[in-house]
Design an enzyme around this catalytic site. Structure first.
Site, short mmCIF file in Angstrom:
data_model
loop_
_atom_site.label_atom_id
_atom_site.label_comp_id
_atom_site.label_asym_id
_atom_site.label_seq_id
_atom_site.Cartn_x
_atom_site.Cartn_y
_atom_site.Cartn_z
N VAL A 183 22.96 -20.30 47.16
CA VAL A 183 23.09 -19.68 45.83
C VAL A 183 24.49 -19.92 45.25
O VAL A 183 24.65 -20.32 44.08
CB VAL A 183 22.77 -18.17 45.91
CG1 VAL A 183 23.20 -17.44 44.64
CG2 VAL A 183 21.27 -17.98 46.12
N GLU B 17 19.65 -13.46 41.42
CA GLU B 17 19.35 -14.89 41.27
C GLU B 17 17.88 -15.13 41.63
O GLU B 17 17.40 -14.64 42.63
CB GLU B 17 20.28 -15.69 42.20
CG GLU B 17 20.10 -17.18 42.09
CD GLU B 17 20.14 -17.65 40.65
OE1 GLU B 17 21.15 -17.47 39.97
OE2 GLU B 17 19.11 -18.20 40.18
N GLU C 145 14.91 -22.68 46.35
CA GLU C 145 15.47 -23.85 47.02
C GLU C 145 14.53 -25.03 46.80
O GLU C 145 13.31 -24.87 46.77
CB GLU C 145 15.64 -23.58 48.52
CG GLU C 145 16.77 -22.62 48.78
CD GLU C 145 16.87 -22.20 50.24
OE1 GLU C 145 16.40 -22.93 51.12
OE2 GLU C 145 17.42 -21.12 50.49
N LYS D 264 14.75 -7.78 41.38
CA LYS D 264 14.77 -8.89 42.34
C LYS D 264 13.80 -8.62 43.50
O LYS D 264 13.00 -9.48 43.88
CB LYS D 264 16.20 -9.10 42.84
CG LYS D 264 16.34 -10.12 43.94
CD LYS D 264 16.02 -11.52 43.48
CE LYS D 264 15.91 -12.46 44.66
NZ LYS D 264 15.43 -13.78 44.28
N ASN E 146 10.17 -10.68 44.19
CA ASN E 146 9.91 -11.39 45.45
C ASN E 146 8.74 -10.76 46.21
O ASN E 146 7.94 -11.46 46.83
CB ASN E 146 11.15 -11.40 46.33
CG ASN E 146 12.02 -12.62 46.04
OD1 ASN E 146 11.69 -13.40 45.15
ND2 ASN E 146 13.10 -12.77 46.76
N GLY F 250 8.14 -18.32 54.67
CA GLY F 250 9.37 -18.20 55.45
C GLY F 250 10.55 -18.21 54.50
O GLY F 250 10.44 -17.76 53.37
N CYS G 203 14.48 -15.52 51.92
CA CYS G 203 14.31 -14.46 50.92
C CYS G 203 13.07 -13.61 51.11
O CYS G 203 13.18 -12.42 51.36
CB CYS G 203 14.32 -15.08 49.52
SG CYS G 203 15.94 -15.71 49.08
N LYS H 224 12.79 -11.33 54.34
CA LYS H 224 13.79 -10.26 54.43
C LYS H 224 13.69 -9.30 53.26
O LYS H 224 13.92 -8.10 53.41
CB LYS H 224 15.19 -10.86 54.56
CG LYS H 224 15.88 -11.17 53.26
CD LYS H 224 17.37 -11.42 53.47
CE LYS H 224 17.99 -12.12 52.26
NZ LYS H 224 18.07 -11.35 51.06
N ARG I 144 15.44 -21.26 57.88
CA ARG I 144 15.44 -19.83 58.19
C ARG I 144 14.01 -19.29 58.09
O ARG I 144 13.34 -19.48 57.09
CB ARG I 144 16.39 -19.09 57.25
CG ARG I 144 17.86 -19.39 57.54
CD ARG I 144 18.79 -18.71 56.58
NE ARG I 144 18.89 -19.39 55.29
CZ ARG I 144 19.77 -19.07 54.34
NH1 ARG I 144 20.61 -18.07 54.53
NH2 ARG I 144 19.80 -19.73 53.21
N1 NAD Z 1 18.58 -18.99 49.21
C1 NAD Z 1 17.84 -18.62 48.18
O1 NAD Z 1 16.86 -19.28 47.81
C2 NAD Z 1 18.17 -17.37 47.40
C3 NAD Z 1 17.57 -17.16 46.16
C4 NAD Z 1 17.89 -16.02 45.44
C5 NAD Z 1 18.77 -15.09 45.99
N2 NAD Z 1 19.31 -15.30 47.20
C6 NAD Z 1 20.27 -14.31 47.72
O2 NAD Z 1 21.57 -14.83 47.52
C7 NAD Z 1 22.43 -14.42 48.59
C8 NAD Z 1 23.01 -15.65 49.27
O3 NAD Z 1 21.96 -16.38 49.85
P1 NAD Z 1 22.16 -17.87 50.38
O4 NAD Z 1 20.82 -18.39 50.73
O5 NAD Z 1 23.01 -18.63 49.41
O6 NAD Z 1 22.98 -17.59 51.71
P2 NAD Z 1 23.76 -18.65 52.61
O7 NAD Z 1 23.72 -18.11 53.97
O8 NAD Z 1 23.27 -20.03 52.33
O9 NAD Z 1 25.26 -18.57 52.04
C9 NAD Z 1 26.09 -17.47 52.19
C10 NAD Z 1 27.50 -17.97 52.32
O10 NAD Z 1 28.38 -16.85 52.33
C11 NAD Z 1 29.43 -17.16 53.22
N3 NAD Z 1 30.10 -15.92 53.61
C12 NAD Z 1 29.64 -14.95 54.43
N4 NAD Z 1 30.56 -13.98 54.53
C13 NAD Z 1 31.60 -14.34 53.76
C14 NAD Z 1 32.85 -13.75 53.46
N5 NAD Z 1 33.22 -12.59 53.98
N6 NAD Z 1 33.70 -14.40 52.64
C15 NAD Z 1 33.35 -15.60 52.10
N7 NAD Z 1 32.16 -16.21 52.36
C16 NAD Z 1 31.31 -15.58 53.17
C17 NAD Z 1 28.75 -17.87 54.37
O11 NAD Z 1 29.66 -18.61 55.15
C18 NAD Z 1 27.75 -18.73 53.63
O12 NAD Z 1 28.28 -20.01 53.33
C19 NAD Z 1 21.57 -13.56 49.51
O13 NAD Z 1 21.73 -12.22 49.14
C20 NAD Z 1 20.17 -14.02 49.19
O14 NAD Z 1 19.22 -13.03 49.45
C21 NAD Z 1 19.05 -16.43 47.93
#
Ligand code: NAD
Length: 438
Positions: free
Chosen positions: A11, A149, A153, A205, A209, A258, A261, A264, A329
């Protein structure tokens, strides 16, 4: 606008890059030094179509930067986006540790009029807690917006630049106007920007989902019933989907949902409801159906081989939780791999982009095949777990020559049963009658 995005994952990296594309100066921060080093060397740590070109373009234009130095980046910014992970805890509730680490870390460096924008999916009430904590830490009111968001993906760039809607949870109209201005280049096709309370934005959100996950579990349950009653889910799906009130989206039967999102977020909403003394009946069923669905294909494999899988070689096509991403994941393929390994089966796996992530998780336990057809060599069966387009058109005769037994377990219904019968295969799919060679 000077923007910092904290968390450079699926994201954060997409958000930061797309905001840079419209002329903003963006710094993406991550605590993972390896990830930041990779990005600074021009490598993209995730697979997302179109992202690499967009990152390169904006880095070259000097609008997009990557660092681990959160303090310095925050101090120079007008807007601080939070995009760190919010994974599930053991009990299904949300682990918001990363979010709080960031909140504590940014407080001393926040500009006086900086806006904090939470993009991470976080429990209802998180926005209010962040605002209260920032007030304690800074001694002043800090504007905190919730901007969930909705990107998927595999289509993340498109989803970000052409959103169906943008949801903004704010407490002051002025904050909504600043964010409207930021998003305005992406709303030119009259897509709505919906301003609401932070609590409603946070809940939107989860509710969105949960409904999409419900559709998947619903069609999977229908598929399983079809199979028992001798109906064909693909015919039924089409019969349903042309009804405008129903539609086709998220009504494809398979091996369960899977990703990072749906699983969880469903669990998180269940935990939130239970925390209020409410039994989330629909969500419980959605989760239960999905858990069973993820085991369905391996159940079929076990039945076919009468539980004797110890000396069997199984090819697995598709490891990512869906096509278009390298994200594994909660991928149904992993459930299948774990169970087959327990049986002592030998697995030859292939995925167009997710192999590195699987290799990191399984090491030498699997045979990794860069070419699709190499996975078939000597296989007693093929299991299809992700509906990658490049798996659809294949020469069944050539495949049959590579395999020891012509048996396919298709967890995504990408082939036509009649054609498989004619090609001499025993073919199992989801919600359709299985076939044996004619
Ligand atoms: N992946 C998706 O399709 C999607 C879609 C919509 C919403 N979301 C939400 O967006 C959020 C992020 O999801 P994601 O899939 O991008 O996760 P991700 O695991 O791909 O990325 C998270 C990033 O945060 C970094 N991080 C963790 N702790 C940190 C800190 N203290 N300081 C700086 N960086 C730190 C990690 O190293 C990682 O790179 C989640 O809440 C998720 O539910 C994800």
């Amino acid at each position: 606008m000077k923007i910092v995005v904290i968390g450079a994952g699926y994201v954060g990296l997409v958000t930061g890059t797309c905001l840079a594309e419209t002329g903003n100066n963006v710094v993406c921060v991550d605590c993972d030094r390896k990830k930041i080093d990779l990005l600074n060397r021009g490598h993209i740590p995730i697979y997302e179509p179109g992202l690499a070109e967009l990152v390169m373009r904006n880095v070259s234009a000097g609008r997009l930067h990557f660092t681990t130095d959160q303090a310095a980046a925050v101090a120079k910014s007008h807007m601080v986006f939070l995009a760190v992970g919010t994974p599930p805890s053991e009990d299904g509730s949300v682990d918001v540790t990363a979010l709080w680490t960031v909140v504590e870390g940014i407080a001393p460096h926040l500009n006086k009029c900086a806006i904090v924008v939470c993009k991470s999916t976080a429990p209802v009430g998180t926005n209010a807690k962040i605002a209260a904590r920032l007030k304690e830490l800074t001694g002043r009111d800090v504007d905190v917006a919730s901007n969930p968001e909705f990107l998927q993906e595999g289509a993340a760039i498109d989803d970000f630049i052409k959103p169906d809607r943008v949801v903004l949870g704010v407490r002051r109209a002025e904050v909504a106007e600043i964010l409207r201005d930021l998003y305005q280049p992406y709303l030119r096709t009259e897509k709505p920007l919906l301003v609401m309370s932070p609590e409603s934005a946070e809940m939107t959100k989860y509710a969105a989902n949960a409904l999409l996950a419900t559709k998947i579990s619903f069609i999977n349950e229908m598929a399983n019933i079809c199979e028992l009653l001798g109906a064909d889910i693909n015919e039924v799906r089409r019969g349903m989907g042309f009804d405008n009130r129903i539609g086709f989206a998220f009504l494809f039967p398979g091996v369960g949902f899977g990703g990072s999102c749906f699983p969880k977020d469903v669990l998180a909403l269940m935990a939130a409801a239970r925390g209020q003394g409410v039994d989330p009946h629909v969500l419980e069923a959605v989760h239960r159906v999905n858990q069973a669905q993820k085991k369905l294909l391996v159940d079929k494999i076990e039945r076919h081989f009468q539980g004797k899988l110890g000396n069997k070689a199984i090819a697995v096509w598709g490891l990512a939780f869906k096509p278009g991403t390298d994200d594994i994941r909660e991928a149904p393929a992993l459930t299948l791999i774990d169970r087959l390994l327990e049986h002592g089966a030998k697995l030859r796996v292939h995925d167009p982009v997710a192999m590195d992530n699987v290799r990191q998780a399984y090491g030498e336990k699997l045979v990794y095949c860069d070419r699709r057809d190499d996975a078939l060599i000597g296989a007693d069966a093929l299991a299809i777990m992700t509906e990658w387009k490049q798996l659809v058109h294949t020469d069944f005769e050539e495949m049959g020559k590579l395999m020891r037994q012509k048996v396919i377990f298709d967890g995504r219904n990408i082939y036509n049963p009649q054609r498989m019968r004619e090609a001499g295969y025993t073919y199992y799919s989801i919600g359709r009658p299985s076939v044996t060679p004619s």
